[in-house]
Motif scaffolding. Structure first.
Motif, mmCIF file in Angstrom:
data_model
loop_
_atom_site.group_PDB
_atom_site.id
_atom_site.type_symbol
_atom_site.label_atom_id
_atom_site.label_comp_id
_atom_site.label_asym_id
_atom_site.label_seq_id
_atom_site.Cartn_x
_atom_site.Cartn_y
_atom_site.Cartn_z
ATOM 1 N N VAL A 1 -34.664 -6.655 -42.687
ATOM 2 C CA VAL A 1 -33.699 -5.509 -43.066
ATOM 3 C C VAL A 1 -32.306 -6.316 -43.326
ATOM 4 O O VAL A 1 -32.092 -7.364 -42.571
ATOM 5 C CB VAL A 1 -33.486 -4.589 -41.743
ATOM 6 C CG1 VAL A 1 -32.323 -3.354 -42.213
ATOM 7 C CG2 VAL A 1 -34.886 -4.003 -41.412
ATOM 8 N N LYS A 2 -31.732 -5.973 -44.471
ATOM 9 C CA LYS A 2 -30.625 -6.509 -44.876
ATOM 10 C C LYS A 2 -29.423 -5.477 -44.722
ATOM 11 O O LYS A 2 -29.579 -4.230 -45.241
ATOM 12 C CB LYS A 2 -30.757 -7.037 -46.181
ATOM 13 C CG LYS A 2 -31.233 -8.241 -46.203
ATOM 14 C CD LYS A 2 -31.258 -9.257 -47.238
ATOM 15 C CE LYS A 2 -32.002 -10.375 -47.408
ATOM 16 N NZ LYS A 2 -31.914 -11.171 -48.769
ATOM 17 N N LYS B 1 -32.571 -14.736 -32.971
ATOM 18 C CA LYS B 1 -31.742 -15.309 -34.338
ATOM 19 C C LYS B 1 -31.136 -14.178 -35.325
ATOM 20 O O LYS B 1 -32.133 -13.285 -35.598
ATOM 21 C CB LYS B 1 -32.516 -16.395 -34.924
ATOM 22 C CG LYS B 1 -32.777 -17.469 -34.145
ATOM 23 C CD LYS B 1 -33.945 -18.450 -34.874
ATOM 24 C CE LYS B 1 -34.181 -19.776 -33.950
ATOM 25 N NZ LYS B 1 -35.120 -20.551 -34.821
ATOM 26 N N LEU B 2 -30.276 -14.105 -36.069
ATOM 27 C CA LEU B 2 -29.702 -13.366 -36.936
ATOM 28 C C LEU B 2 -28.570 -14.296 -37.838
ATOM 29 O O LEU B 2 -28.384 -15.264 -37.496
ATOM 30 C CB LEU B 2 -28.569 -12.672 -36.255
ATOM 31 C CG LEU B 2 -28.864 -11.634 -35.029
ATOM 32 C CD1 LEU B 2 -27.814 -10.603 -34.915
ATOM 33 C CD2 LEU B 2 -29.830 -10.303 -35.941
ATOM 34 N N ARG C 1 -34.775 -8.425 -38.335
ATOM 35 C CA ARG C 1 -36.006 -7.848 -38.015
ATOM 36 C C ARG C 1 -36.050 -6.979 -36.901
ATOM 37 O O ARG C 1 -35.656 -7.432 -35.675
ATOM 38 C CB ARG C 1 -37.019 -8.698 -38.400
ATOM 39 C CG ARG C 1 -38.566 -7.798 -38.325
ATOM 40 C CD ARG C 1 -39.661 -8.967 -38.526
ATOM 41 N NE ARG C 1 -40.894 -7.999 -38.518
ATOM 42 C CZ ARG C 1 -41.996 -8.737 -38.691
ATOM 43 N NH1 ARG C 1 -42.127 -10.072 -38.590
ATOM 44 N NH2 ARG C 1 -43.244 -8.056 -38.541
ATOM 45 N N GLY C 2 -36.273 -5.666 -36.745
ATOM 46 C CA GLY C 2 -36.919 -5.048 -35.609
ATOM 47 C C GLY C 2 -38.247 -4.820 -35.216
ATOM 48 O O GLY C 2 -39.094 -5.020 -36.006
ATOM 49 N N ILE D 1 -28.980 0.446 -36.528
ATOM 50 C CA ILE D 1 -29.272 0.874 -37.848
ATOM 51 C C ILE D 1 -30.563 -0.082 -38.133
ATOM 52 O O ILE D 1 -31.602 0.616 -38.651
ATOM 53 C CB ILE D 1 -28.344 0.152 -39.009
ATOM 54 C CG1 ILE D 1 -26.910 1.098 -38.907
ATOM 55 C CG2 ILE D 1 -28.672 0.308 -40.229
ATOM 56 C CD1 ILE D 1 -26.965 2.300 -39.275
ATOM 57 N N VAL D 2 -30.777 -1.394 -37.658
ATOM 58 C CA VAL D 2 -31.995 -2.127 -38.172
ATOM 59 C C VAL D 2 -33.046 -1.393 -37.119
ATOM 60 O O VAL D 2 -34.363 -1.156 -37.675
ATOM 61 C CB VAL D 2 -31.598 -3.374 -37.649
ATOM 62 C CG1 VAL D 2 -33.257 -4.398 -37.799
ATOM 63 C CG2 VAL D 2 -30.901 -4.185 -38.656
#
Length: 317
Positions: free
Chosen positions: A138-139, A273-274, A293-294, A94-95
């Protein structure tokens, strides 16, 4: 070169996990996203091998097919797939998709920063913040997660330990790294691989597990953890993992090890990192909001030459 087929794709990585996004697959007839999802493994068998297998891809590469949405209010629809066929839902996908659509101008930016992506699992609402025509953040929300089983005793060769099973987007077996003599670092990759193989063997035939996670929570007081995640085929997932992050957060919250008010940052062995923060808790169910983030890594055209002896590709794991 005799070009039989050609496909244009955009590659995006999210915290180290790679996604290949295609928009120009051959036309087939379908009346819903569910019907496309059902037909996909057979109708696009050649495309799956061509775009994901080596030498054009690799064992950890994920695919995303973007099509116009069916449901009113959705901005785009997507079918996720891997080397084995379709996948119901991929948070990282999705991201990757919203990043590619916005940064490539295929989706117009909204002042609200809110977008809806249609999947076979339902509509996913995401917040994508853009600055200077780049998606900076992105959230999106997780599905409910819960601890399924604790203190499961395991043994295999010299491995004598306990594991906790957590149900998130998949079933995760979480092992505490505290009892192991090595750190989750690239320099210790050989030891980590050997441990992962033993852990997977120890779980065989006892519990249905989709992912094996080694968790270092020595910095949990600072809101930081470090993990390495294995698939059942012993392949190491290339990112911290959205599901892994949610499962480990559920494990720590269930034990009372971290504050419900503090976000948790999960770092992979590859330094991706997430971040997850608790959105709600209903009894033993936890829901989280992910932040990630992508990054677009390339836009390529892949071709199929019928005289290529490796046209179906291969996989090394």
């Amino acid at each position: 070169m005799n070009i039989q087929k050609a496909y244009t794709a955009t590659d995006v990585h999210v915290a180290g996990e790679a996604f290949r996004i295609i928009k120009d697959a051959p036309f087939i007839h379908y009346q819903s996203l569910q019907e496309l999802n059902e037909q996909f493994p057979h109708a696009y068998e050649i495309e799956i091998k061509l775009l994901l297998n080596e030498p054009r891809g690799f064992a950890g590469l994920n695919g995303c097919l973007v099509v116009p949405p069916f449901k009113s209010g959705a901005d785009a629809a997507v079918v996720f797939f891997d080397h084995n066929g379709t996948v119901p839902m991929q948070y990282g996908g999705i991201v990757a998709v919203i990043t590619a659509l916005l940064e490539c101008g295929q989706l117009k930016a909204k002042p609200s920063n809110e977008y809806s992506i249609e999947t076979v699992s339902g509509i996913v609402t995401v917040t994508a913040v853009m600055e200077a025509e780049e998606v900076k953040l992105v959230k999106l929300k997780s599905e409910p997660c819960q601890v399924a089983q604790t203190h499961v005793a395991l043994s295999y060769l010299d491995l004598q330990t306990e594991v906790t099973l957590v149900q998130a987007d998949q079933q995760y077996a979480i092992f505490d790294k505290a009892e192991l003599p090595f750190e989750i670092e690239m320099d210790n990759l050989t030891d980590i691989n050997q441990w992962g193989q033993k852990a997977i063997k120890a779980l065989e035939g006892k519990n249905k597990v989709d992912r094996v996670v080694l968790l270092d929570h020595s910095q949990k007081s600072e809101g930081k953890i470090k993990t390495v995640t294995f698939r059942p085929d012993c392949y190491i997932v290339r990112s911290p993992g959205f599901g892994t992050t949610a499962a480990c957060s559920t494990y720590l919250l269930g034990n009372g090890d971290v504050s419900v008010y503090s976000p948790i940052e999960n770092e992979s062995i590859f330094n991706g990192k997430l971040t997850a923060e608790l959105l709600s808790q209903i009894e033993t169910d936890y829901e989280f909001r992910f932040s990630a983030r992508g990054f677009i890594t390339g836009m390529q055209t892949y071709v199929l030459d019928p005289t290529d002896p490796l046209s179906a590709g291969f996989l090394l794991k």
